[in-house]
Design an enzyme around this catalytic site. Structure first.
Site, short mmCIF file in Angstrom:
data_model
loop_
_atom_site.label_atom_id
_atom_site.label_comp_id
_atom_site.label_asym_id
_atom_site.label_seq_id
_atom_site.Cartn_x
_atom_site.Cartn_y
_atom_site.Cartn_z
CB SER A 68 0.19 1.16 -0.59
OG SER A 68 0.05 1.54 -1.93
CE LYS A 109 3.16 2.08 -2.69
NZ LYS A 109 2.18 3.14 -3.05
CE1 TYR A 134 4.64 0.78 -5.95
CE2 TYR A 134 3.39 0.21 -7.91
CZ TYR A 134 3.48 0.84 -6.68
OH TYR A 134 2.40 1.52 -6.20
CB VAL A 161 -5.88 0.13 -3.24
CG1 VAL A 161 -5.74 1.62 -3.35
CG2 VAL A 161 -4.85 -0.60 -4.05
CE1 TYR A 174 0.11 6.55 -0.70
CE2 TYR A 174 -1.89 5.48 0.05
CZ TYR A 174 -0.60 5.41 -0.40
OH TYR A 174 -0.01 4.19 -0.53
O1 DON Z 1 0.31 1.23 -7.56
C1 DON Z 1 -0.84 1.05 -7.16
O2 DON Z 1 -1.76 1.74 -7.56
C2 DON Z 1 -1.08 -0.07 -6.19
N1 DON Z 1 -0.18 -1.17 -6.42
C3 DON Z 1 -0.89 0.37 -4.77
C4 DON Z 1 -1.71 1.58 -4.38
C5 DON Z 1 -2.15 1.59 -2.98
O3 DON Z 1 -2.22 0.58 -2.31
C6 DON Z 1 -2.62 2.90 -2.46
N2 DON Z 1 -3.12 2.75 -1.13
N3 DON Z 1 -4.05 3.09 -0.55
#
Ligand code: DON
Length: 315
Positions: free
Chosen positions: A70, A73, A197, A267, A249
């Site tokens: 993320s 983003k 994405y 993540v 978040y």
């Molecule tokens: O869509 C997802 O779940 C992952 N590609 C990205 C989520 C993420 O990195 C949340 N961050 N802490």
């Protein structure tokens, strides 16, 4: 408020933080819902600072690439704002969600308009914006080239195994995309927006590369090495504001409280932190806390900010 000790040299501060993090056993849990991420060694820790005066300071595994997830983003938001400007805000909000990154609950009440560009739903809309006039492969290439340009490093790649692993298990993201499509807030097929994405989330970067890529945000929108403008000063400030309020978040308030600078987590265990006027920071520790943000990464940034007396609230 504790007394502020004398500010150390940045090299010394990074080395101290890395040494302290190496000792810790409470490292959080590596994400396993994307199976490929579950293979990463939780003992890894890296940290990097790219300062506005041109220094790059590293400690720990700062040259080891990891899945930025993320954190990407921030870069897709920057690109999308460059493409469509403030019209973006008709399709994505600017409020913290107070919910997990993959939550669907607010979307029904809010007519398929995601709360902000950093929750998954918001980032999927941004992928859809970046798809306009392109095939998914071209949009993915544009994002990768933009990140390479920002970091001044064309060795940065997409880890296709991570992208495939996420696609194979991405039921929530498919649900989010399909739901937003039903409200008319995706202009392309969900499958195509998700292809973009999953691939931008699978960009692999080291702390050094990530800190380099964030420099424009620490320097009022300009690359400090070349002086070239990436975004306007106002836009750099606004991206920073979104990172502060939404970048972690439902842990965003806690990160602002403890660290006091804008940050964006992923993540994969990475965090990009921005000290306006001073430096762009990247930290990586794969174990996550209960909000899905890097556990030791957050602690390391808190310690570093305290040692260096960094805060956007500093007088
Ligand atoms: O869509 C997802 O779940 C992952 N590609 C990205 C989520 C993420 O990195 C949340 N961050 N802490």
């Amino acid at each position: 408020m504790a007394e502020i000790d004398a500010v150390p040299e940045l090299e010394q501060a990074l080395a101290e933080v890395a040494a302290e993090m190496a000792e810790r056993t409470d490292r959080g849990d590596v994400a396993t819902y994307i199976p490929q991420l579950g293979k990463v060694d939780p003992k890894r820790f890296g940290i990097a600072a790219a300062t506005n005066d041109g220094r790059v300071i590293l400690a720990g595994d700062a040259d080891q690439p990891f899945s930025i997830q993320s954190v990407s983003k921030v870069f897709t938001l920057t690109l999308a704002l460059g493409k469509v400007g403030d019209a973006l805000w008709h399709r994505v909000g600017r409020e913290p969600s107070g919910n997990p990154f993959n939550s669907i609950v607010q979307l029904e009440h809010e007519n398929g308009i995601p709360r902000n560009p950093f929750i998954n739903a918001g980032a999927i809309v941004i992928s859809d914006v970046l798809l306009a006039g392109h095939q998914p492969r071209e949009a993915i290439g544009e994002i990768l080239r933009f990140v390479q340009f920002l970091a001044d490093d064309d060795t940065i790649i997409i880890d296709h195994e991570v992208a495939a692993s996420e696609r194979a298990t991405g039921y929530r993201n498919f649900a989010l995309a399909n739901y937003m499509k039903s409200f008319g807030n995706l202009h392309h097929e969900p499958e195509l927006a998700l292809g973009v994405y999953f691939h931008h989330c699978a960009i692999a970067m080291s702390c050094r590369q990530l800190a380099m890529a964030g420099r424009f945000l620490a320097n009022g929108g300009r690359n400090p090495a070349t002086g070239h403008s990436v975004v306007s000063t106002e836009r750099a400030r606004r991206i920073g504001a979104l990172m502060l309020t939404c970048g972690h978040y439902d842990g965003s308030g806690d990160f602002a409280f403890h660290v006091g600078i804008p940050g964006k987590s992923g993540v994969g265990g990475g965090i990009l932190g921005i000290v306006p006027g001073v430096a762009s920071l990247a930290v990586w520790s794969p174990g996550l806390n209960e909000n899905g943000n890097s556990k030791l990464g957050s602690i390391a940034l808190e310690k570093l900010a305290r040692m260096m007396n960094w805060s956007i609230f500093a007088p």
